[in-house]
Design an enzyme around this catalytic site. Structure first.
Site, PDB file in Angstrom:
ATOM      1  N   PRO A  89      46.927  44.144  45.533  1.00  0.00           N
ATOM      2  CA  PRO A  89      47.274  44.936  44.302  1.00  0.00           C
ATOM      3  C   PRO A  89      48.561  44.620  44.090  1.00  0.00           C
ATOM      4  CG  PRO A  89      45.872  46.573  44.688  1.00  0.00           C
ATOM      5  CD  PRO A  89      46.133  45.732  46.081  1.00  0.00           C
ATOM      6  N   GLU A 116      40.443  51.324  50.532  1.00  0.00           N
ATOM      7  CA  GLU A 116      41.537  51.457  49.438  1.00  0.00           C
ATOM      8  C   GLU A 116      42.762  50.709  50.280  1.00  0.00           C
ATOM      9  OE1 GLU A 116      41.711  53.284  47.039  1.00  0.00           O
ATOM     10  OE2 GLU A 116      39.458  53.879  47.541  1.00  0.00           O
ATOM     11  N   ARG A 154      42.623  22.223  44.272  1.00  0.00           N
ATOM     12  CA  ARG A 154      42.632  21.100  42.673  1.00  0.00           C
ATOM     13  C   ARG A 154      43.935  20.477  43.214  1.00  0.00           C
ATOM     14  NH1 ARG A 154      43.883  22.638  37.909  1.00  0.00           N
ATOM     15  NH2 ARG A 154      42.575  21.027  37.076  1.00  0.00           N
ATOM     16  N   ASP A 169      48.103  19.716  33.925  1.00  0.00           N
ATOM     17  CA  ASP A 169      47.880  20.975  33.413  1.00  0.00           C
ATOM     18  C   ASP A 169      48.186  21.986  32.540  1.00  0.00           C
ATOM     19  OD1 ASP A 169      45.462  21.056  34.819  1.00  0.00           O
ATOM     20  OD2 ASP A 169      45.726  21.722  36.827  1.00  0.00           O
TER      21      ASP A 169
HETATM   22  N1  ADE Z   1      42.853  42.956  45.637  1.00  0.00           N
HETATM   23  C1  ADE Z   1      42.007  44.318  45.455  1.00  0.00           C
HETATM   24  N2  ADE Z   1      42.953  44.089  44.031  1.00  0.00           N
HETATM   25  C2  ADE Z   1      43.256  42.974  43.875  1.00  0.00           C
HETATM   26  C3  ADE Z   1      44.168  42.419  43.222  1.00  0.00           C
HETATM   27  N3  ADE Z   1      44.391  42.478  41.843  1.00  0.00           N
HETATM   28  N4  ADE Z   1      44.930  41.008  43.656  1.00  0.00           N
HETATM   29  C4  ADE Z   1      44.710  41.189  45.283  1.00  0.00           C
HETATM   30  N5  ADE Z   1      43.945  40.989  45.897  1.00  0.00           N
HETATM   31  C5  ADE Z   1      43.016  42.306  45.065  1.00  0.00           C
END
Ligand code: ADE
Length: 232
Positions: A89, A116, A154, A169
C-alpha cells in the site's frame, strides 16, 4: 510474456488463472504465468516465514530470508531476471500508463506480501518497483497481483483477439480519456432510447460524438473526485 507470482497462498490463483481470457491466452502460449510458494524457501521444521516486529506493534512481518531467497531463485530461472514488483500500500499508485509499461516488458515478477508487510530489508536488498493498487489496505498482495495480471495481460498482443478494443479502452492513448457511454440492443429500454447518432451509420459523426462524450465523462469524473477530496 512471462509473469511470475511469489506468494504464501498459491491456491488463491488457481481459478483466476484458469478464467476465460487468461486460461485461453496461456493455452495459446501468449502468456506464461507461474506461481511460486514463498514457504518453499523457509527453513526449519516449522518452515517459518513470519515473525513479530522488533520494537513491538501489531501483527507479523514476512522475514527477509525466505522472501529474498525465493525472488533470487525465481529470477535465476528463465532467460532474464525480469522487472521486480513489490505489492504494497506504500508504493506508487498503479495507473494505465504503468500497466502499459509492464505490458511492454518480457517478464515481470510480482511479490505478494501478507500480514503487516515485509521486513524492510527485502526492499533494501532487492530494490523492487513498489506498487499500490489504491489508497486502502488489503489483507495481502494477492488480489493486487491479480489486478496487475488482468490489466497487463489484456494488452499483450493477441490476448484480446481484437487489439483495437484495448487501444480504445478508457485511459489509453494520448488523451487518457475515460470511455463515454455505450449502447447495445434493444433500441429502447424503459423509455430510454439509444442516441440517434449511433444509429446513423455516419462514422465520422459517430467518432466525433464519442470523443465529445469521452471528454465530458472525463471532466465529470475529475470534478467528482476533486469534490470528494475537498469534502471533510
Ligand atoms: N497490499 C496490501 N494493500 C495493498 C494495496 N493497496 N496495493 C498493493 N498491495 C497491497
Amino acid at each position: 510474456m512471462r509473469i511470475d507470482i511469489l506468494t504464501l497462498f498459491p491456491g488463491m490463483f488457481t481459478g483466476f488463472l484458469e478464467g476465460s481470457l487468461l486460461g485461453a491466452a496461456r493455452a495459446r502460449g501468449l502468456l506464461d504465468v507461474r506461481v511460486t510458494d514463498i514457504r518453499d524457501f523457509a527453513e526449519g521444521v516449522h518452515r517459518q516465514v513470519d515473525d513479530r516486529p522488533f520494537g513491538g506493534g501489531p501483527g507479523m512481518l514476512l522475514m527477509p530470508g525466505p522472501v529474498v531467497d525465493c525472488v533470487e531463485s525465481v529470477q535465476r530461472a528463465g532467460a532474464a531476471p525480469g522487472h521486480l514488483v513489490m505489492l504494497t500500500p506504500g508504493g506508487r499508485r498503479l495507473d494505465q500508463a504503468t500497466v502499459e509499461e509492464f505490458a511492454r516488458r518480457e517478464r515481470i515478477v510480482l511479490m505478494c506480501g501478507r500480514y503487516e508487510g515485509f521486513d524492510d530489508r527485502v526492499r533494501q536488498t532487492l530494490h523492487p518497483d513498489e506498487i499500490s493498487i489504491g489508497d486502502f489496505v488489503l489483507s495481502g498482495g494477492e488480489v493486487a497481483a491479480m489486478v496487475i495480471v488482468d490489466a497487463v495481460s489484456r494488452l499483450v498482443p493477441g490476448v484480446l483477439g481484437d487489439d483495437e478494443s484495448a487501444r480504445q479502452d478508457s485511459f489509453s492513448g494520448a488523451g487518457r480519456l475515460v470511455e463515454g457511454p455505450q449502447y447495445t440492443r434493444p433500441r429502447e429500454f424503459r423509455g430510454l432510447a439509444v442516441p440517434e447518432v449511433l444509429l446513423s451509420g455516419d462514422h465520422r459523426r459517430i467518432a466525433a460524438w464519442r470523443h465529445e462524450q469521452a471528454v465530458a465523462a472525463t471532466s465529470r469524473r475529475t470534478h467528482v473526485s476533486q469534490t470528494e477530496r475537498s469534502t471533510p
